[in-house]
Design an enzyme around this catalytic site. Structure first.
Site: not given
Ligand SMILES: Nc1ncnc2c1ncn2[C@@H]1O[C@H](COP(=O)(O)OP(=O)(O)OP(=O)(O)OC[C@H]2O[C@@H](n3cnc4c(N)ncnc43)[C@H](O)[C@@H]2O)[C@@H](O)[C@H]1O
Ligand SMILES: [Mn+2]
Length: 217
Positions: A96, A107, A109, A111
Site C-alpha cells: 500500500q 516506511h 513494507h 505484506h
Molecule cells: N479483511 C481483509 N481481507 C483482505 N485483505 C485485507 C483485509 N484487511 C486488510 N487487507 C489487505 O491486507 C493488506 C494489509 O492491510 P493492513 O490493514 O494490515 O495495512 P494497514 O494497517 O491498513 O496499512 P499498511 O501501512 O499497509 O500496513 C501497516 C502494517 O503494519 C503492521 N504494524 C503496525 N505497527 C507494527 C509494529 N510495531 N510491528 C509490526 N507490525 C506493525 C500493521 O498491523 C499493518 O499490517 C492490504 O493489502 C489490505 O488491503
Molecule cells: Mn488496513
C-alpha cells in the site's frame, strides 16, 4: 547453519526500526538492506512484512538499485518460505504505497498474506479482481478461479464469512479466515518473539531443504 549469520546479525547489530517502532525482537530474517517482520496485528497467521532497513525509505521509488535488488531477493525467499510454512494455496503480496493507497505506517513494507481456497472472505479490495479476465495458464488455475467465482465470487464468500451468516449457511470458520480490522488483535511482544523463534528455525530447515534457495540469500 546457513542462516546463523542472520540470527547473530539481528541480535548483535544496531536496533531495527519499522518507521518509529523499535522492532528488533520481531525480526525473523535480515539481509544486507532488508528484514522480515512478524506483524503486530496479523490478518491471518503468517501475515508478515518485508521492510527495508533504511527508515527513510517511505515508498518503493526511494530504494536505491542495490537496495531494490536485495529487497526483491528477500521477498522471493520469504514469499516461498511463508507459502511452504503455512501450506498456503496462494499468497497476497501487497504494497500500500502512499496514504491514498491505504499505507498507515510511513516506511515502505510489503505484506505477505497466506491465502487458502476457503478464506476468500472479507477481502473488500478484491471486488474488482473478481471480474479479472486473465487467461490463466496454469493447468488448475482456471478450475480454481471458476471455483472461486462459482459461489458468486468474493461477495458470496463475504456473506458466508464468519461475520455475517447469510442465508443460514455454515459460515467459514478457523484461523485462516481473513478478519476485518475490527477483529484483528494487537499481539504481545512475547507472542511475537515466539513466532520469530519458530519462523527462524523453520526458515533454517527450509533453506537447507532446497539448495536453489541460496541464490536469494
Ligand atoms: N479483511 C481483509 N481481507 C483482505 N485483505 C485485507 C483485509 N484487511 C486488510 N487487507 C489487505 O491486507 C493488506 C494489509 O492491510 P493492513 O490493514 O494490515 O495495512 P494497514 O494497517 O491498513 O496499512 P499498511 O501501512 O499497509 O500496513 C501497516 C502494517 O503494519 C503492521 N504494524 C503496525 N505497527 C507494527 C509494529 N510495531 N510491528 C509490526 N507490525 C506493525 C500493521 O498491523 C499493518 O499490517 C492490504 O493489502 C489490505 O488491503
Ligand atoms: Mn488496513
Amino acid at each position: 547453519m546457513i542462516l546463523s549469520k542472520t540470527r547473530k546479525s539481528i541480535s548483535m547489530n544496531k536496533p531495527i526500526y519499522f518507521s518509529k517502532f523499535l522492532v528488533t525482537e520481531q525480526v525473523f530474517y535480515k539481509s544486507k538492506y532488508t528484514y522480515a517482520l512478524v506483524n503486530l496485528k496479523p490478518i491471518v497467521p503468517g501475515h508478515i512484512l518485508i521492510v527495508p532497513l533504511r527508515t527513510t525509505v517511505l515508498t518503493l521509488s526511494d530504494l536505491t538499485v542495490p537496495e531494490s535488488q536485495d529487497y526483491f531477493n528477500t521477498l522471493q525467499l520469504i514469499h516461498r518460505f511463508i507459502k511452504w510454512q503455512y501450506k498456503a494455496d496462494s499468497i497476497n503480496v501487497a504494497i500500500q504505497d502512499g496514504p491514498e493507497a491505504g499505507q498507515s505506517v510511513p516506511h515502505l513494507h510489503t505484506h505477505i498474506i497466506p491465502r487458502y481456497k476457503i478464506n476468500n472472505v472479507g477481502d473488500l479490495i478484491y471486488d474488482k479482481l473478481d471480474h479479472w479476465d486473465g487467461n490463466g495458464t496454469l493447468v488448475d488455475w482456471q478450475a480454481r478461479r471458476d471455483d472461486y467465482l462459482g459461489v458468486g465470487g468474493r461477495q458470496a464468500r463475504k456473506n458466508k464469512s464468519a461475520l455475517a451468516t447469510a442465508d443460514g449457511d455454515e459460515p467459514f470458520q478457523g484461523p485462516n479466515v481473513l478478519k476485518p480490522d475490527s477483529q484483528r488483535k494487537v499481539r504481545s511482544l512475547i507472542e511475537m518473539k515466539k513466532e520469530v523463534q519458530d519462523l527462524q528455525s523453520r526458515l533454517e530447515e527450509f533453506v537447507a531443504s532446497s539448495p536453489d534457495l541460496k541464490q536469494w540469500l
